[in-house]
Design a protein around this motif. Structure first.
Motif, PDB file in Angstrom:
ATOM      1  N   SER A   1       1.098  -1.879   8.675  1.00 53.98           N
ATOM      2  CA  SER A   1       1.045  -1.656  10.012  1.00 53.98           C
ATOM      3  C   SER A   1      -0.131  -0.698  10.482  1.00 53.98           C
ATOM      4  N   LEU A   2      -0.370   0.281   9.597  1.00 57.26           N
ATOM      5  CA  LEU A   2      -1.543   1.241   9.867  1.00 57.26           C
ATOM      6  C   LEU A   2      -2.666   0.325   9.742  1.00 57.26           C
ATOM      7  N   VAL A   3      -2.873  -0.486   8.818  1.00 54.91           N
ATOM      8  CA  VAL A   3      -4.226  -1.334   8.789  1.00 54.91           C
ATOM      9  C   VAL A   3      -4.202  -2.448   9.866  1.00 54.91           C
ATOM     10  N   GLN A   4      -3.139  -3.117  10.212  1.00 55.60           N
ATOM     11  CA  GLN A   4      -3.175  -3.664  11.531  1.00 55.60           C
ATOM     12  C   GLN A   4      -3.478  -2.883  13.158  1.00 55.60           C
ATOM     13  N   ASP A   5      -3.139  -1.511  12.806  1.00 50.54           N
ATOM     14  CA  ASP A   5      -3.157  -0.777  14.044  1.00 50.54           C
ATOM     15  C   ASP A   5      -4.533  -0.223  14.040  1.00 50.54           C
ATOM     16  N   GLY A   6      -5.311  -0.424  12.895  1.00 56.93           N
ATOM     17  CA  GLY A   6      -6.637   0.200  13.127  1.00 56.93           C
ATOM     18  C   GLY A   6      -6.920   1.502  12.357  1.00 56.93           C
ATOM     19  N   PHE A   7      -5.930   2.179  11.757  1.00 58.54           N
ATOM     20  CA  PHE A   7      -5.977   3.294  11.061  1.00 58.54           C
ATOM     21  C   PHE A   7      -7.232   3.371  10.052  1.00 58.54           C
ATOM     22  N   THR A   8      -8.306   4.288  10.246  1.00 57.76           N
ATOM     23  CA  THR A   8      -9.376   4.204   9.262  1.00 57.76           C
ATOM     24  C   THR A   8      -9.444   5.672   8.189  1.00 57.76           C
ATOM     25  N   GLY A   9      -8.274   6.447   8.291  1.00 57.45           N
ATOM     26  CA  GLY A   9      -8.243   7.531   7.316  1.00 57.45           C
ATOM     27  C   GLY A   9      -7.706   7.174   6.077  1.00 57.45           C
ATOM     28  N   SER A  10      -7.596   7.961   5.323  1.00 61.73           N
ATOM     29  CA  SER A  10      -7.187   7.896   3.834  1.00 61.73           C
ATOM     30  C   SER A  10      -5.476   7.484   3.548  1.00 61.73           C
ATOM     31  N   VAL A  11      -5.366   6.873   2.867  1.00 65.18           N
ATOM     32  CA  VAL A  11      -3.575   6.803   2.422  1.00 65.18           C
ATOM     33  C   VAL A  11      -3.610   6.796   1.122  1.00 65.18           C
ATOM     34  N   THR A  12      -2.525   7.851   0.680  1.00 63.07           N
ATOM     35  CA  THR A  12      -2.209   8.081  -0.679  1.00 63.07           C
ATOM     36  C   THR A  12      -0.690   7.477  -0.700  1.00 63.07           C
ATOM     37  N   LEU A  13      -0.235   6.651  -1.810  1.00 63.00           N
ATOM     38  CA  LEU A  13       1.083   6.161  -1.764  1.00 63.00           C
ATOM     39  C   LEU A  13       1.747   6.780  -3.261  1.00 63.00           C
ATOM     40  N   VAL A  14       2.706   7.540  -3.308  1.00 60.18           N
ATOM     41  CA  VAL A  14       3.122   8.193  -4.361  1.00 60.18           C
ATOM     42  C   VAL A  14       4.815   7.629  -4.490  1.00 60.18           C
ATOM     43  N   GLY A  15       4.888   6.853  -5.759  1.00 57.81           N
ATOM     44  CA  GLY A  15       6.301   6.401  -5.876  1.00 57.81           C
ATOM     45  C   GLY A  15       6.719   6.679  -7.334  1.00 57.81           C
ATOM     46  N   ASP A  16       7.739   6.986  -7.554  1.00 59.77           N
ATOM     47  CA  ASP A  16       8.493   7.241  -8.787  1.00 59.77           C
ATOM     48  C   ASP A  16       8.624   6.207  -9.851  1.00 59.77           C
ATOM     49  N   GLU A  17       8.816   4.988  -9.070  1.00 57.66           N
ATOM     50  CA  GLU A  17       8.913   3.916 -10.304  1.00 57.66           C
ATOM     51  C   GLU A  17       7.416   3.368 -10.406  1.00 57.66           C
ATOM     52  N   PRO A  18       7.487   2.556 -11.635  1.00 54.69           N
ATOM     53  CA  PRO A  18       5.911   2.009 -12.182  1.00 54.69           C
ATOM     54  C   PRO A  18       5.514   0.977 -11.282  1.00 54.69           C
ATOM     55  N   HIS A  19       5.979   0.675 -10.332  1.00 56.54           N
ATOM     56  CA  HIS A  19       6.069  -0.598  -9.499  1.00 56.54           C
ATOM     57  C   HIS A  19       5.306  -0.453  -8.066  1.00 56.54           C
ATOM     58  N   LEU A  20       4.539  -1.624  -7.709  1.00 54.53           N
ATOM     59  CA  LEU A  20       4.021  -1.534  -6.468  1.00 54.53           C
ATOM     60  C   LEU A  20       5.322  -1.847  -5.415  1.00 54.53           C
ATOM     61  N   PRO A  21       5.303  -1.628  -4.220  1.00 47.21           N
ATOM     62  CA  PRO A  21       6.826  -1.733  -3.363  1.00 47.21           C
ATOM     63  C   PRO A  21       7.230  -3.108  -3.565  1.00 47.21           C
ATOM     64  N   TYR A  22       8.340  -3.216  -3.959  1.00 46.90           N
ATOM     65  CA  TYR A  22       8.893  -4.507  -3.991  1.00 46.90           C
ATOM     66  C   TYR A  22      10.230  -4.521  -3.120  1.00 46.90           C
ATOM     67  N   GLN A  23      10.692  -6.218  -3.114  1.00 53.31           N
ATOM     68  CA  GLN A  23      11.727  -6.238  -2.406  1.00 53.31           C
ATOM     69  C   GLN A  23      13.188  -6.058  -3.198  1.00 53.31           C
TER      70      GLN A  23
END
Lengths: 106, 401
Positions: B20-42
Motif C-alpha cells: 500500500s505504501l508503494v501504491q500510495d506513492g511513498f518515497t522514503g526508506s522502508v526496513t522490514l525486520v522479522g524473526d522468522e527466516p521467511h519473507l511474509p507468508y500466508q
C-alpha cells in the motif's frame, strides 16, 4: 506461459507474463496489478479478485465450479462475464487473455 | 529529512503495508525486520492446504522477493528486536544494532499459546503457527498413527480434518462444552462436532487434559493413545515490545482509527492490536487476515496522508473437509439467533445473529450467497425479519424484504 492483460478501471493496460502452476490471481498479485485484492489468498472465500472477461474468452476458460458461482452471485459490481481469478489456473491456452478490473472489489 | 519507516514483524499486515505504501506513492526508506527466516507468508494455508501437501512452499509467500527489491525494502529476516528506544527514535536489535526510524510500525502478530501441562515440552508435542511448526509436524504425519489434538478451535479442527483425510486416528479434546466456542454460536459448534464424527474423528468436549505422557494423553475421561499431540490453545498477541516501551496496551496494542499507538511516531497493525470499531462501538482485538490487510492499508494511508479507507465489517473463514465456513460480523450481544437451513442434516445452513432485529453477524456453512449479502447488510445496520430469514422460499436477494 501466458500473456494476460489486465485493464484497470482508468483504462490503463497492464500485461503480465505468467508461468503455469499458479492461478491468474497469484500471477496478478506478484506483478502488482492494482485492483486485484485477493484478501483470502485463493481460498475462494472473499471474492476480491474479480474481473470481467472479454466476450471472446468467456467460453475458453474452465467452467465455474459451484464455489465460484456462489461467491459471484452477490459479489459487488458483478456482471454476467465476471470471474474470480483465483479459480482460473494459468495454462498456455490463456495466452492473449484480456480481463477488465472492476471499479472496486468491495 | 527523508522519511524512514521501520516495520517490526514480517507477516501479512507488513506485506500489505509495504504494497500500500508503494501504491500510495511513498518515497522514503522502508526496513522490514522479522524473526522468522521467511519473507511474509500466508498463515491460513498452514493448517489446510500446505499441511495437506497441496500447496508448495513458494506459493505461501504473499509477494515474491522481487517485489521487495523493486519496492526498495531493506529486508532483515531472521532478526530479533530487543527493544524500542522511543526517546532516540530507534529500534534496538538483539545484537545491539540500532535502526533509527522516523516512523515505526509494529506488526508483531501473535504466537501460539502454550499450556502449563506436565509433558507439554516432550518430543512429539507440536504447535501450529509457523512454517517451521508445520515442517516438523509433517514429518510425523503418517497414516495409522494416532493424533490427539488438545483444543477444539479453528486450528485444532482444521488440522484434525487434514489428519483424518490422511488416515491418522484423530481425537480432539476440548475443555469447553462445545468446539469453536469463541468464534461461532452453539448451533454451528454442534454441526462441527457432527461433521468431524461423520469423518471418523473422536470429538470429546467438556474434558480437561491432565498430562501428556509417552504414547498417550491423560485426560479427565481416561487415557487417549497419542503418537503425536497438537496443542491448539489459541494465540497470544505479541505486545511485549510495546509494553516495555511504555505504549498503551490493553487486549492488544491500543491504536486509534489511523492505527496510531499512544506514541504518534509509532503505528501498530494486525493481530497485535486492539482498535475501536465504529460499527460495533467497542475495542476489537481481531486475529484475522482481513484485519491484518485492512490495518496495513489504513496505516499506509495515514503515513502518506491519503484518505483513510472506509472501515469494513470483520470477516473470517475456515475450511474443513468439503465445508467452507464464512463468518462475518461479531455476534456478541445478540438476542436472537435465526437458523436458515437444517444444521442437523447435510452440510449447508446459515445462522443470523440479531440484536433487536438488527443484523450483527452471520455464520455461513457452505452458504456463500448468505455470507456475501450479509457483509453489506451488517455494514448498513439492516433490520431483518426473522421469519423471512428462516424461510428458504425467500430468495437470498430478498432477505432484506
Amino acid at each position: 506461459m501466458a500473456k494476460i492483460t489486465f485493464e484497470e478501471p482508468s483504462g490503463k493496460l497492464h500485461t503480465v507474463d505468467m508461468a503455469g502452476g499458479q492461478s491468474v490471481m497469484e500471477g496478478a498479485v506478484k506483478a502488482m496489478v492494482e485492483g486485484i485484492d485477493a484478501d483470502c489468498g485463493g481460498a475462494c472465500s472473499c471474492a476480491t479478485c474479480m474481473v470481467y472477461v472479454a466476450a471472446e474468452w468467456e467460453a475458453k476458460l474452465p467452467a465455474k465450479q459451484s464455489d465460484e458461482k456462489q461467491m459471484l452471485e452477490f459479489c459487488p459490481h458483478v456482471q454476467a462475464n465476471s470471474r474470480l481469478t483465483c479459480q482460473i489456473p494459468v495454462t498456455d491456452a490463456l495466452d492473449g487473455l484480456t480481463v477488465k478490473i472492476p471499479p472496486s472489489q468491495h | 529529512m527523508l522519511e524512514s519507516i521501520v516495520i517490526v514483524g514480517a507477516g501479512q499486515a507488513a506485506a500489505q503495508l509495504i504494497a500500500s505504501l508503494v501504491q500510495d506513492g511513498f518515497t522514503g526508506s522502508v526496513t522490514l525486520v522479522g524473526d522468522e527466516p521467511h519473507l511474509p507468508y500466508q498463515r491460513p494455508p498452514l493448517s489446510k492446504k500446505f499441511l495437506a501437501g497441496e500447496l508448495s512452499f513458494d506459493r505461501l509467500y504473499v509477494r515474491p522477493a522481487a517485489f521487495y527489491e523493486k519496492a526498495g525494502t531493506r529486508l532483515m529476516l531472521g532478526t530479533t528486536v530487543a527493544q524500542i528506544d522511543r526517546q532516540d527514535h530507534a529500534v534496538v536489535l538483539a545484537d545491539g544494532t540500532r535502526l533509527p526510524y522516523s516512523t515505526l510500525v509494529l506488526a508483531t502478530g501473535s504466537r501460539a499459546r502454550t499450556v502449563p501441562l506436565p509433558g507439554a515440552d516432550r518430543p512429539g508435542v507440536y504447535f501450529l503457527r509457523t512454517i517451521a511448526d508445520v515442517e516438523a509436524l509433517k514429518a510425523a504425519f503418517a497414516p495409522g498413527r494416532s493424533l490427539v489434538v488438545v483444543g477444539g478451535g479453528y486450528i485444532g479442527l482444521e488440522l484434525a480434518a487434514v489428519a483424518a483425510k490422511h488416515e491418522l486416528r484423530v481425537t480432539v479434546l476440548e475443555q469447553a462444552p462445545r468446539v469453536m466456542g469463541r468464534g461461532v454460536g452453539p448451533v454451528v459448534s454442534r454441526f462441527y462436532e457432527r461433521l468431524h464424527r461423520e469423518e471418523g474423528v473422536d470429538i470429546r468436549t467438556g474434558v480437561s487434559v491432565r498430562a501428556i505422557e509417552p504414547g498417550h494423553v491423560v485426560c479427565s475421561d481416561g487415557s487417549h493413545p497419542a503418537d503425536l499431540v497438537l496443542i491448539g490453545a489459541g494465540a497470544l498477541p505479541n505486545v511485549e515490545l510495546a509494553r516495555e516501551a511504555g505504549l498503551t496496551v490493553g487486549e492488544g496494542i491500543t491504536v486509534d482509527a489511523q492505527c496510531r499507538t499512544s506514541d504518534p511516531a509509532i503505528y501498530a497493525i494486525g493481530d497485535c492490536t486492539v482498535q475501536h470499531h465504529a460499527l460495533f462501538e467497542r475495542g476489537l482485538h481481531l486475529e484475522s487476515v482481513h484485519n491484518a490487510l485492512e490495518q496495513g492499508r489504513i496505516a499506509a494511508a495515514a503515513i502518506t496522508g491519503k484518505p483513510i479507507p472506509a472501515e469494513q465489517v470483520p470477516w473470517f473463514w475456515s475450511d474443513q473437509y468439503d465445508v467452507k465456513l464464512q463468518m462475518v460480523g461479531l455476534s456478541a450481544g445478540h438476542d436472537e439467533a435465526v437458523v436458515r437451513g437444517n444444521p442437523d442434516q447435510g452440510r449447508s445452513f446459515a445462522v443470523f445473529y440479531l440484536r433487536q432485529g438488527m443484523l450483527l453477524a452471520v455464520d455461513a456453512v457452505n452458504r456463500a450467497p448468505e455470507f456475501m449479502v450479509s457483509k453489506q447488510l451488517i455494514a448498513e445496520h439492516a433490520r431483518l425479519d426473522p421469519a423471512r430469514l428462516r424461510d428458504e422460499r425467500v430468495a437470498v436477494k430478498d432477505l432484506k424484504g
